[in-house]
Write a protein that holds these residues in place. Structure first.
Motif, short mmCIF file in Angstrom:
data_model
loop_
_atom_site.label_atom_id
_atom_site.label_comp_id
_atom_site.label_asym_id
_atom_site.label_seq_id
_atom_site.Cartn_x
_atom_site.Cartn_y
_atom_site.Cartn_z
N GLN A 57 3.55 -10.28 -4.65
CA GLN A 57 5.01 -10.84 -4.33
C GLN A 57 5.79 -10.15 -5.47
N VAL A 58 5.29 -9.83 -6.29
CA VAL A 58 6.04 -8.88 -7.21
C VAL A 58 5.34 -7.59 -7.63
N ALA A 59 6.27 -6.78 -8.21
CA ALA A 59 5.93 -5.31 -8.25
C ALA A 59 5.17 -5.15 -9.76
N GLY A 60 4.34 -4.24 -9.83
CA GLY A 60 3.54 -3.86 -11.17
C GLY A 60 2.25 -3.16 -11.00
N VAL A 162 -2.45 -12.85 -8.11
CA VAL A 162 -2.49 -12.86 -6.64
C VAL A 162 -3.49 -13.79 -6.24
N PRO A 163 -3.13 -14.92 -5.81
CA PRO A 163 -4.23 -15.80 -5.08
C PRO A 163 -4.55 -15.77 -3.57
N THR A 182 3.87 -2.99 -4.89
CA THR A 182 5.33 -3.28 -4.76
C THR A 182 5.36 -4.61 -3.43
N THR A 183 6.45 -5.32 -3.61
CA THR A 183 6.40 -6.46 -2.69
C THR A 183 6.69 -5.61 -1.18
N ASN A 184 7.33 -4.74 -1.03
CA ASN A 184 7.44 -4.32 0.24
C ASN A 184 6.49 -3.09 0.92
N LEU A 189 -3.39 -5.65 0.09
CA LEU A 189 -4.40 -5.50 -0.97
C LEU A 189 -5.78 -5.74 -0.38
N ALA A 190 -5.86 -6.74 0.39
CA ALA A 190 -7.07 -7.10 0.90
C ALA A 190 -6.91 -7.82 2.34
#
Length: 391
Positions: A57-60, A162-163, A182-184, A189-190
């Motif tokens: 939900q955030v980029a990084g 990330v939960p 990134t958010t888009n 991720l899984a």
């Protein structure tokens, strides 16, 4: 004379061994309408009870992965750690802006409070007091805005961890440590799936469903509890029963089928999403069906089902019936028989239409009459006498 006497004795002996002639004996059962479950076996696919894609939900940059692939994760458990440096700085900036806004609001409120009595004494103009009061309210609004920005920055900082959205079994990680997220992004991720219980999506043709509803409308069938059992890919029974949750209200245009969804317990994780199974369940109970032993039904070259019944005058009458399915050792006959019909199930090998028969209840012991006096023994005596005379 000796040859004539011997030949006459043998003929008499053969005649005596054949016994009395008469109609063949056949065994029959009396059929009555009974309640027969309308069992259906359809193909299906296993689907997860819950499926959730883990997305950022955030980029990084992903710094750490905090779970083992294929393990059970709990809702709220941290799965990935994204670099929080930038978001920590945004939180600090938002806190400073909020402090500045609160100081400005406090000064503006003090100024408005001082102008209020002066305006009543006409030491200052009403306009000056109005402007001071408006500036105080604007300062309070700025405090609220900066407070909201602080909360947003804190939320973004929390999103760097990330939960897990649900509790379930997580698959393989689709990104590695050091990857930029990134958010888009299109790829999650899984993926987490809850596999106890599971759904089984069953496909039934619209024609079968239409026939079932017509049978229910006629009153010849009654609805049944939709308990479902599964047959696995290796032919074994799953062992636990499920229940039908609902059926779709539309027909698939490509396959002409209606999807029904059943729910099954899966404590051992034997059922996996995507697995092909066969679902057997009772949709209704036919209250006007007849159960006929399989030995009493045959099919002609066209595939029509035929049975022999004992008619008037103890004659075998061939009758065409409708038998589309079996139940154990019986054919389920839905049309062509009447209550009380005597269906022949034994001695059918040499039956022909309209021949005379000797009906007895099925599995009754066959009566074997002893030879009459003088049949075999008498024949033998005559042969001996002829032989003696010839001698």
């Amino acid at each position: 004379m000796l040859l004539a006497a011997c030949s006459g004795g043998e003929a008499e002996q053969k005649k005596g061994g054949r016994g009395p002639s008469g109609p063949p004996q056949v065994g029959f059962v009396v059929v009555q309408p009974t309640a027969v479950p309308m069992t259906t076996e359809l193909s299906g696919r296993v689907a997860a009870f819950q499926t959730s894609e883990v997305r950022p939900q955030v980029a990084g940059i992903v710094r750490r992965r905090l779970f083992s692939e294929g393990s059970i994760v709990r809702q709220g458990q941290t799965l990935y750690q994204i670099d929080p440096s930038l978001y920590q700085a945004e939180v600090a900036e938002a806190q400073a802006n909020l402090s500045s806004a609160r100081a400005s609001a406090q000064a503006a409120q003090v100024r408005a409070n001082r102008y209020r009595p002066l305006a009543k004494m006409e030491a200052v103009s009403e306009q000056e007091y109005t402007d001071a009061a408006a500036q105080a309210r604007q300062a309070q609004a700025a405090v609220a805005q900066n407070d909201a920005q602080l909360r947003t920055a804190q939320i973004n900082l929390r999103f760097t961890r990330v939960p897990a959205p649900i509790t379930g079994r997580i698959g393989r990680s689709l990104i590695t440590e050091g990857a930029l997220v990134t958010t888009n992004q299109a790829e999650p991720l899984a993926v987490i799936q809850r596999l106890d219980p599971v759904y089984v999506d069953i496909q039934q043709s619209s024609a079968q469903l239409l026939a079932l509803r017509r049978a229910l409308a006629r009153g010849g069938a009654a609805p049944a509890t939709a308990n479902v059992r599964l047959i696995l890919e290796d032919g074994s029974d799953y062992g636990q029963t499920g229940t039908v949750e609902f059926a779709e209200v539309m027909v698939n245009e490509n396959t002409g089928t209606v999807t029904m969804r059943a729910r099954f317990p899966n404590p051992q994780g034997l059922l996996l999403p995507g697995m092909f199974v066969r679902a057997a369940f009772t949709q209704a109970i036919d209250t006007q069906a007849f159960l006929v032993p399989q030995a009493g039904l045959s099919r002609d070259p066209r595939g029509n089902a035929t049975v022999y019944v004992v008619g008037p005058g103890n004659r075998a009458i061939a009758r065409t019936v409708i038998a589309e399915r079996t139940q154990g050792p019986y054919w389920v006959v839905t049309q062509g028989l009447a209550p009380g019909d005597r269906v022949i199930v034994q001695g059918t090998a040499n039956l022909r239409p309209d021949i005379a028969v000797r009906p007895v209840p099925a599995s009754a012991p066959q009566r074997v009459e002893p030879p009459k006096p003088g049949d075999k023994a008498g024949g033998g005596g005559k042969a001996g006498a002829g032989a003696a005379k010839g001698g």
